[in-house]
Write an enzyme that holds these catalytic residues in place. Structure first.
Site: not given
Lengths: 485, 501
Positions: A81, A156, A180
């Site tokens: 990420k 997210s 997330s």
């Protein structure tokens, strides 16, 4: 190709690499080909340095050849990420603010992955600064749900989940502040684990809400998820909130068929879509049939979780994001003026609307005259929620709920309604507020869209969560699932 | 000052920011020090790069605790850090890590000594209470160059102990005395170097005035960022006069933050209360509450040096030193310890040792280090004894030779100079130079009688006998001449008086 490399689990790839029937270079070349074929459709990656990946793969193959392999992740790509620092790679947090930033240092998890011989494979899209539940808040690109390209992948860590579901990579790292990792895992039909707060060092994780943030593993199977977790979890003196070597022993898994499973009262009522409720109820019945003790538990303050979260998380975020001012790095406004004017303009230009919304909210709840009514009260509510969860988990091993109330929604559907979007995390937020480990496990489909259930355990009960997931996974067909693209 | 000060009482509280003597910065492993190129002493943590986290420097915490022990504070079981949020380019994270609610030091007091009526007289002593001291991080330095601004983060993250007094100070002299005392305590305990020229000690000064006899405190102003003791003194004088003038003119004092222009010797308004920052303090989630173990406190308490004024009292009362010498010695811990080693080697004449240390030794050390004149009581720079060629026991040996009458005090000066040059023992120098005094009473009696019999001194003898005490000195010259200057002058004096009596 019946067993195209991109469909295989990390564990299986590791076996082939170990057996010498596969090289890391061949694997990375296949994944790069897959990337070229589908990433534009899915939008999971924001950056992939192919030459760097192949150089890492060659180095891995050379190590293995020299008998210096570093373990089960040797030669296996792990995508990261874009809020986790990897030296020499972009660290944009999918924000215009950091669009040009290249990290000069490695996060602790990046060091761990290198030490395990893994290939640090590309940067994954996310909601800007991890604020969002759909990855629509990325300033860089849109990410789509591989199961339905008209829908969001969740967020997210949307890129992390979508990359797995699209067969772009066997393992990925996400971060989880209120859900997330788990919410996109549920929406994309993969496994996502948020560890106990403190199990994995946050050093190198760009802070959203420091007391809630955790890095976690994401994979297409429980086995792979555990493989990655084991590589990441280690003490780190650079994060004072990370458990010391003497405090981090995981509770043994025990016999999954003897798990005591608590079902929070009323959780399946609140706006849960019928197909989601059906899939989760079926999972409950599965565990009951396996011999697990199912009971209902009371969590009276559960309704406070979402408002508490949006006070605590935004308060911390308003301070954590203060450093992005254009002075030392990141976006700097071209408009001249005093240094302070430059800082203001840089922030106005560099942050997207959701980030600004949360900074404003967090600034407000901390401001003189309001802090007691909001921030201080939220801390009290948080303590109460944690106490209730710990009390409930004294009587059962895990709490089982849906991960999300509904399957993935359509791109743009909730973009104009932040409050509706905030409810996406209603089941996942308490684990962050209480610092507890939690996992989302694929358990069915609503039409063509994946659905997951959610387990929360006591601190350091990751092995139990994984064992429970493994029991379910072994009896169902959701492991290794990928969307057809 | 034209204003009748006596009608008014000034109330002063100080916030003293001291850079602690540590190897690394307070929340990062980067080292720090003076005189480096801009932005040389930074790392990802200091620069607040995304993803970096603070780690509390144990050494900085221990120095803070040590300060607490030095001033007799209570050391709490726990301390914690808060974020003070404000935007400024010198602040890499745009929040400063500080301790708002649970500081590392609570309470304590600092003994101060006010100037005496003269240099040789000890002034009044008072105790100034410490409210608390908290450990925080320093910020960088912003400077403006041409059309742009430059920022240097070398100073960012340097450990800063902010020592906050109660409003116990009542004059500029007390403020000055407090700072001198504080600096001595900090440096002697190795907590901080307090080099004001390097910005290692900076002060915020809160001043208010009230009519004598009134209990309620007046409205105060805070003058920020004073970087010398004289600036604090001048600010207090200036601000006291200004506030009295305002109040006597029927105006009121505005609670405001002020600055000080040392060149113009004037204060000025920085911002008033309306513009006060809302720092949005909250507990730093990256630093868990720190437990301070009692074992640590016990270990550190062994490092607390003898209190400055306890030592001074001991020197005066137990060792019989004159106040001036005692005050000079205690100001420098290393010098005092050096002195005490010498006293241990020759315990019967501490004043004689103190006299040589305070005058000859300091003078020669200063001359050899090229910083002559740096050693009056007000100087805070400790003299370097590391390179001192004379060892304490050697100095004691010199005093002993004088005390035993082997050499005269005048000869002692000569021997001392030689010792400082060569590092040799006093006895060896005395022997090599043949300086031993003639204290042979029989031989000297003979010489004295011969000189008395010389008609050339008859007039002096007559004058002496007529009551002119000084006339006796005229007889000493010829005696010294006959003994090549080696006659024990004390003995000669006795013999002359005996024979002329």
């Amino acid at each position: 190709m019946a067993d195209a490399l991109h469909t295989l689990s990390a564990a299986e790839l590791g076996r082939r690499l170990a057996a010498g029937t596969l090289t890391s270079r061949a694997l990375c070349e296949a994944l790069i080909a897959r990337y070229q074929a589908v990433n534009d459709k899915v939008g999971a990656f924001t950056h992939l340095d192919q030459a760097d990946v192949l150089a890492q793969a060659d180095a891995s193959d050379a190590r293995r050849k020299a008998g210096q392999g570093r373990g089960p992740l040797e030669g296996i790509p792990v995508a990261i990420k874009d809020n986790i620092a990897v030296k020499g790679q972009p660290l944009t947090c999918s924000s215009k603010m950091l669009a040009s930033l290249v990290s000069p240092y490695d996060s602790h998890v990046a060091e761990r992955l290198r030490a395990a011989g893994a290939i640090l494979y590309g940067r994954l899209n996310m909601d800007e600064f991890a604020m969002g539940s759909s990855t629509e808040n990325s300033a860089i690109r849109k990410t789509f749900n591989p199961w339905d390209l008209a829908r969001i992948p969740g967020g997210s860590s949307g890129g992390s989940a979508a990359a797995l579901a699209a067969g772009l990579v066997p393992l990925s790292l996400g971060s989880d502040t209120g859900g997330s990792i788990r919410q996109p895992a549920s929406h994309c039909g993969v496994v996502g684990l948020k560890p106990t707060y403190g199990l994995i060092s946050r050093f190198g994780l760009v802070a959203f809400a420091s007391s809630l943030d955790q890095i976690g593993p994401m994979a297409r199977s429980i086995e792979d998820c555990e493989l990655l977790l084991n590589a990441l979890a280690s003490a780190d003196a650079r994060d004072m909130t990370c458990f010391s070597p003497s405090d981090r022993a995981l509770t043994p898994a025990g016999d999954a068929k003897k798990l005591r499973i608590g079902i929070p009262k009323g959780f399946l009522g609140k706006g849960v879509a019928p197909e989601v409720a059906a899939a989760v109820n079926a999972a409950v019945e599965f565990y009951r049939a396996q011999g697990c003790a199912i009971s209902e538990v009371e969590l009276p303050s559960a309704d406070l979780a979402v408002p508490t979260y949006y006070v605590v998380a935004t308060a911390e975020a308003s301070s954590n994001l203060g450093r992005y001012d254009g002075v030392r790095y990141g976006h700097r406004s071209a408009s001249a003026g005093t240094p302070v004017e430059m800082m203001t303009a840089s922030r106005s230009e560099g942050f997207g609307p959701e980030v600004k919304r949360r900074i404003l909210l967090g600034t407000f709840v901390l401001s003189a005259g309001y802090a007691d009514a909001y921030y201080v009260r939220a801390l009290r509510a948080r303590a109460k929620i944690r106490a209730e969860y710990l009390a409930a988990l004294a009587g059962v091993d895990v709490l089982l709920t849906p991960t999300v109330t509904t399957p993935a929604f359509k791109v743009g559907e909730k973009a104009s309604d932040p409050l509706q979007l905030y409810l996406e995390d209603i089941f996942t937020i308490p684990a962050n507020l209480a610092g507890l480990p939690a996992i989302s496990v694929p358990c069915g489909k609503s039409g063509h869209l994946p659905v997951g259930f959610h387990l929360v355990g006591a601190p350091l009960s990751e092995a139990k969560l994984l064992a429970a997931g493994r029991l379910f996974e072994a009896a169902h067909g959701f492991a290794h699932q990928q969307a057809a693209l | 000052m034209s204003t009748p000060l006596s009608d008014w009482e000034v109330v002063i509280g100080l916030e003293v920011h001291v850079q602690l003597h540590t190897r690394a910065k307070v929340f990062a492993s980067s080292p720090w020090g003076f005189g480096k190129e801009p932005n040389e002493q930074v790392d990802p943590v200091v620069l607040g790069l995304p993803g970096t986290l603070p780690v509390v420097n144990r050494e900085a915490v221990e120095k803070s605790i040590l300060f607490g022990l030095v001033v007799g504070a209570s050391v709490p079981e726990h301390c914690s850090w808060d974020r003070k949020n404000y935007f400024y380019p010198d602040n890499p994270k745009n929040y400063q890590l500080t301790q708002k609610d649970f500081p590392v030091v609570v309470g304590g007091q600092v003994e101060i000594e006010l100037p005496g009526a003269s240099r040789n007289v000890m002034g009044e002593h008072k105790f100034i209470r410490i409210h608390h001291a908290h450990l925080e991080e320093d910020v960088g330095k912003l400077s403006h160059a041409g059309s742009g601004s430059l920022v240097d983060y070398n100073r960012a993250g340097v450990p800063l102990l902010e020592i906050v007094t109660e409003p116990d100070l009542r004059s500029s002299a007390e403020a000055e005395a407090f700072l001198r005392s504080l600096v001595a305590m900090l440096t002697q305990a190795g907590v901080a170097d307090c080099d004001m020229e390097k910005g290692q000690l900076r002060c915020d000064c809160n001043v208010s005035v009230r009519r004598r006899g009134v209990e309620k405190l007046g409205t105060r102003t805070e003058t920020k960022n004073l970087n010398s003791i004289s600036s604090v003194r001048d600010t207090v004088i200036y601000e006291t006069a200004r506030q009295i003038r305002e109040l006597e003119a029927g105006r009121s004092i505005t609670q405001e933050t002020r600055g000080w222009n040392a060149e113009l010797a004037r204060g000025y308004v920085l911002r008033d209360k309306e513009d006060a920052h809302d720092y949005r303090y909250f507990p730093d989630p990256d630093i868990p509450t720190l437990k301070i173990s009692r074992e640590t406190v016990t270990r550190l308490s062994k490092l607390v040096p003898e209190n400055l004024y306890d030592r001074q009292r001991r020197y005066v009362e137990k060792l019989g030193l004159p106040y001036t010498a005692a005050a000079l010695l205690v100001n420098d811990r290393a010098l005092a310890e050096w002195f005490e080693l010498a006293v241990a080697a020759h315990p019967t004449n501490p004043s004689g040792i103190a006299n040589l240390v305070a005058n000859d030794l300091l003078r020669d050390l200063a001359a050899s280090s090229g910083s002559a004149g740096a050693f009056d009581e007000s100087a805070s720079t400790p003299v370097s004894l590391a390179s001192c060629p004379i060892k304490p026991a050697q100095l004691a040996g010199l005093v002993k030779l004088t005390d035993d009458g082997v050499i005269s005090k005048q000869q002692a000066k000569e021997v001392f100079a030689e010792m400082f040059k060569s590092g040799q023992d006093a006895a060896a120098i005395v022997d090599a130079k043949g300086l031993r005094q003639n204290s042979d009473t029989g031989e000297l009696e003979k010489i004295v009688q011969e000189v008395i019999a010389d008609p050339a001194v008859a007039k002096s003898i007559a004058e002496y006998r007529a009551g002119n005490e000084k006339a006796i000195n005229a007889l000493k010259g010829p005696i010294m001449k006959r003994t090549q200057g080696k006659a024990n002058p004390v003995l000669i004096d006795q013999l002359l008086r005996k024979f002329l009596g």
